[in-house]
Design an enzyme around this catalytic site. Structure first.
Site, PDB file in Angstrom:
ATOM      1  N   CYS A   6       0.806  -1.253   0.132  1.00 20.93           N
ATOM      2  CA  CYS A   6       0.034   0.012   0.036  1.00 20.93           C
ATOM      3  C   CYS A   6       0.906   1.292  -0.032  1.00 20.93           C
ATOM      4  O   CYS A   6       0.360   2.357  -0.288  1.00 20.93           O
ATOM      5  CB  CYS A   6      -1.009   0.295   1.010  1.00 20.93           C
ATOM      6  SG  CYS A   6      -1.963  -1.230   1.013  1.00 20.93           S
ATOM      7  N   ASN A  66     -10.113   0.240  -0.275  1.00 22.84           N
ATOM      8  CA  ASN A  66      -8.707   0.176  -0.281  1.00 22.84           C
ATOM      9  C   ASN A  66      -8.024  -0.460  -1.666  1.00 22.84           C
ATOM     10  O   ASN A  66      -8.063  -1.569  -1.904  1.00 22.84           O
ATOM     11  CB  ASN A  66      -8.317  -0.667   0.931  1.00 22.84           C
ATOM     12  CG  ASN A  66      -6.415  -0.694   1.268  1.00 22.84           C
ATOM     13  OD1 ASN A  66      -5.827  -0.272   0.126  1.00 22.84           O
ATOM     14  ND2 ASN A  66      -6.167  -0.968   2.254  1.00 22.84           N
ATOM     15  N   HIS A  74      -3.267   7.443   1.692  1.00 23.34           N
ATOM     16  CA  HIS A  74      -3.554   6.105   1.312  1.00 23.34           C
ATOM     17  C   HIS A  74      -4.925   5.776   2.205  1.00 23.34           C
ATOM     18  O   HIS A  74      -5.171   6.093   3.276  1.00 23.34           O
ATOM     19  CB  HIS A  74      -2.557   5.245   2.124  1.00 23.34           C
ATOM     20  CG  HIS A  74      -3.046   3.689   1.939  1.00 23.34           C
ATOM     21  ND1 HIS A  74      -3.468   3.465   0.702  1.00 23.34           N
ATOM     22  CD2 HIS A  74      -3.070   2.670   2.645  1.00 23.34           C
ATOM     23  CE1 HIS A  74      -3.991   2.027   0.694  1.00 23.34           C
ATOM     24  NE2 HIS A  74      -3.645   1.687   2.085  1.00 23.34           N
TER      25      HIS A  74
HETATM   26  O1  UT7 Z   1      -3.728  -0.863   3.405  1.00 26.76           O
HETATM   27  C1  UT7 Z   1      -3.120  -1.662   4.314  1.00 26.76           C
HETATM   28  C2  UT7 Z   1      -3.079  -1.243   5.715  1.00 26.76           C
HETATM   29  N1  UT7 Z   1      -4.559  -1.872   6.221  1.00 26.76           N
HETATM   30  C3  UT7 Z   1      -5.239  -1.407   6.985  1.00 26.76           C
HETATM   31  O2  UT7 Z   1      -4.777  -0.148   7.288  1.00 26.76           O
HETATM   32  C4  UT7 Z   1      -6.413  -1.970   7.837  1.00 26.76           C
HETATM   33  C5  UT7 Z   1      -6.120  -1.648   9.214  1.00 26.76           C
HETATM   34  N2  UT7 Z   1      -7.192  -2.271   9.909  1.00 26.76           N
HETATM   35  C6  UT7 Z   1      -8.717  -1.916   9.862  1.00 26.76           C
HETATM   36  O3  UT7 Z   1      -9.135  -1.217   8.843  1.00 26.76           O
HETATM   37  C7  UT7 Z   1      -9.448  -2.763  11.041  1.00 26.76           C
HETATM   38  O4  UT7 Z   1      -8.750  -3.250  11.841  1.00 26.76           O
HETATM   39  C8  UT7 Z   1     -10.436  -3.552  10.136  1.00 26.76           C
HETATM   40  C9  UT7 Z   1     -11.606  -2.843   9.330  1.00 26.76           C
HETATM   41  C10 UT7 Z   1      -9.914  -4.554   9.401  1.00 26.76           C
HETATM   42  C11 UT7 Z   1     -11.428  -4.241  11.343  1.00 26.76           C
HETATM   43  O5  UT7 Z   1     -11.984  -3.385  12.215  1.00 26.76           O
HETATM   44  P1  UT7 Z   1     -11.875  -3.694  13.899  1.00 26.76           P
HETATM   45  O6  UT7 Z   1     -12.634  -2.681  14.405  1.00 26.76           O
HETATM   46  O7  UT7 Z   1     -10.519  -3.733  14.064  1.00 26.76           O
HETATM   47  O8  UT7 Z   1     -12.585  -5.238  13.939  1.00 26.76           O
HETATM   48  P2  UT7 Z   1     -11.905  -6.563  14.571  1.00 26.76           P
HETATM   49  O9  UT7 Z   1     -11.255  -7.219  13.345  1.00 26.76           O
HETATM   50  O10 UT7 Z   1     -11.377  -6.125  15.775  1.00 26.76           O
HETATM   51  O11 UT7 Z   1     -13.381  -7.279  14.207  1.00 26.76           O
HETATM   52  C12 UT7 Z   1     -14.380  -7.030  15.332  1.00 26.76           C
HETATM   53  C13 UT7 Z   1     -15.588  -8.254  15.009  1.00 26.76           C
HETATM   54  C14 UT7 Z   1     -15.088  -9.544  15.338  1.00 26.76           C
HETATM   55  O12 UT7 Z   1     -16.169 -10.312  15.825  1.00 26.76           O
HETATM   56  P3  UT7 Z   1     -15.854 -10.608  17.360  1.00 26.76           P
HETATM   57  O13 UT7 Z   1     -14.695 -11.429  17.524  1.00 26.76           O
HETATM   58  O14 UT7 Z   1     -15.804  -9.213  18.251  1.00 26.76           O
HETATM   59  O15 UT7 Z   1     -17.224 -11.228  17.583  1.00 26.76           O
HETATM   60  C15 UT7 Z   1     -14.905  -9.791  13.739  1.00 26.76           C
HETATM   61  O16 UT7 Z   1     -15.181 -11.498  13.646  1.00 26.76           O
HETATM   62  O17 UT7 Z   1     -16.163  -7.858  13.645  1.00 26.76           O
HETATM   63  C16 UT7 Z   1     -16.167  -9.188  13.183  1.00 26.76           C
HETATM   64  N3  UT7 Z   1     -16.122  -8.956  11.879  1.00 26.76           N
HETATM   65  C17 UT7 Z   1     -17.052  -8.756  11.009  1.00 26.76           C
HETATM   66  N4  UT7 Z   1     -18.292  -8.734  11.008  1.00 26.76           N
HETATM   67  C18 UT7 Z   1     -19.121  -8.653   9.846  1.00 26.76           C
HETATM   68  C19 UT7 Z   1     -14.835  -8.902  11.061  1.00 26.76           C
HETATM   69  N5  UT7 Z   1     -15.021  -8.845   9.791  1.00 26.76           N
HETATM   70  C20 UT7 Z   1     -16.190  -8.830   9.785  1.00 26.76           C
HETATM   71  C21 UT7 Z   1     -17.187  -8.521   8.486  1.00 26.76           C
HETATM   72  N6  UT7 Z   1     -18.598  -8.130   8.621  1.00 26.76           N
HETATM   73  N7  UT7 Z   1     -16.531  -8.223   7.298  1.00 26.76           N
END
Ligand code: UT7
Length: 327
Positions: free
Chosen positions: A119, A284, A254
């Site tokens: 990225c 992204n 980005h």
């Molecule tokens: O470009 C390169 C750099 N990449 C980035 O900068 C990405 C950086 N990270 C992020 O943008 C965020 O961490 C995410 C958008 C990927 C995730 O957001 P988050 O608030 O960190 O969520 P999480 O991964 O901690 O997941 C929270 C919950 C989980 O459920 P439980 O364990 O709390 O029950 C996941 O299983 O959300 C669940 N979950 C989803 N639910 C519905 C994860 N993906 C999904 C989904 N739909 N697509």
């Protein structure tokens, strides 16, 4: 780091972009993945993404963006003597996608190569081309960020597959004699820290497995590093010029996540209205996201001559960096 005045300054004289025709909304995605529009919008700010058609390759996207950038610059393709393509999703393992772009543009001279910094790729590629132009080794560069990133997604992994899209953005850089206070790229700062490999990587590759592989990401950890590293590199580059965030006209970041954009702006004390945001429409697009956002803000008239524009990115590696330009 001391800034050294060089005989030439690389100026962005044109930009362009290309998005594949197929648009995939969150609602459509929710029919094949265990997710909801609400979750995706709330956690990332993404509403939709473009997806390349079967047979539509990264080089096709890159060429379309490059042609638009050349048109915008009013330059013919044969004036280009350097092509740098930032991509994580090359057409083939080799040759470089940049060489395919060169051939499609009908250019038979100069150099063409790819840069791989995921990225952060466009920022790395821009800094690389800038250094060639500054010293007079090349005169006119096409710098392109292009990805068919959806090809390396695991559609069973809802934590990653909803976040990415395909697209390309390009700029034309021309070497002009350095004029203090004049337009052009002022400086760049690049960083990498390979200890964080496991936070964001692809579980394949020609040497590791002989397969292409899929994206694996520890989203929460990447998020934490992104806000800290991006705020730090922005401060670093501005400090080098004796500038404050309030001196910036535009931050072109980005586009990974709306919450990263907001948190970084807040950490820097930068007005949210100065941040160019396209993540909602493009998702992204990895190396393509900065030039896609840049082209959007140039074409809608936000970025004007004389403006101070800062581009920044962070991605797998981890890698991160920033480029500062006077428009
Ligand atoms: O470009 C390169 C750099 N990449 C980035 O900068 C990405 C950086 N990270 C992020 O943008 C965020 O961490 C995410 C958008 C990927 C995730 O957001 P988050 O608030 O960190 O969520 P999480 O991964 O901690 O997941 C929270 C919950 C989980 O459920 P439980 O364990 O709390 O029950 C996941 O299983 O959300 C669940 N979950 C989803 N639910 C519905 C994860 N993906 C999904 C989904 N739909 N697509």
């Amino acid at each position: 780091m001391t800034l050294v005045e060089t005989p030439f300054t690389a100026r962005i004289v044109g930009c362009g972009s290309f998005l594949p025709a197929r648009l995939v909304t969150n609602q459509e995605l929710a029919q094949r993945v265990d997710t909801t529009d609400d979750w995706i919008v709330e956690r990332s700010g993404i509403h939709q993404r473009h997806m390349a058609a079967d047979g539509e390759m990264t080089s096709d996207l890159a060429v379309a963006a490059a042609r638009e950038a050349l048109d915008h610059a009013g330059l013919a393709a044969d004036e280009v003597d350097l092509i740098v393509v930032a991509t994580t999703t090359p057409d083939q393992t080799f040759p470089a996608t940049a060489v395919r772009v060169q051939a499609q543009l009908g250019i038979t001279h100069g150099a063409a190569f790819d840069v791989q910094a995921v990225c952060s790729g466009f920022v790395y590629a821009l800094a690389t081309a800038d250094n060639f132009l500054r010293v007079g080794q090349h005169r006119c560069a096409l710098v392109i960020g292009a990805e068919t990133f959806t090809r390396i997604l695991d559609w069973e992994d809802r934590g990653t597959c909803v976040l990415f899209g395909d697209g390309a953005g390009a700029v034309v850089l021309r070497a002009e004699p350095t004029r203090p206070g004049g337009p052009g790229l002022l400086s760049s700062r690049l960083h990498a820290d390979g200890r964080h490999h496991d936070l964001l990587y692809v579980d394949g590759g020609p040497s590791a497995t002989g397969t292409v592989g899929h994206v694996r990401m520890q989203g929460r950890e990447v998020f934490r590093h992104a806000v800290a590293n991006l705020a730090s590199v922005v401060t670093e580059i501005l400090d080098g010029h004796g500038l404050a965030p309030s001196d910036l006209d535009w931050l072109v970041p980005h586009q990974a996540n709306q919450r990263i954009l907001s948190s970084t702006a807040k950490k820097l004390g930068l007005a949210p209205s100065k941040v160019v945001i396209t993540v909602g429409q493009h998702a992204n697009t990895s190396a393509a996201s900065v030039p896609l956002a840049l082209d959007t803000a140039v074409r809608d008239g936000r970025i004007q001559p004389g403006h101070l524009v800062l581009m920044e990115a962070m991605g797998g590696g981890l890698t991160w960096g920033a480029c500062l330009a006077r428009w």
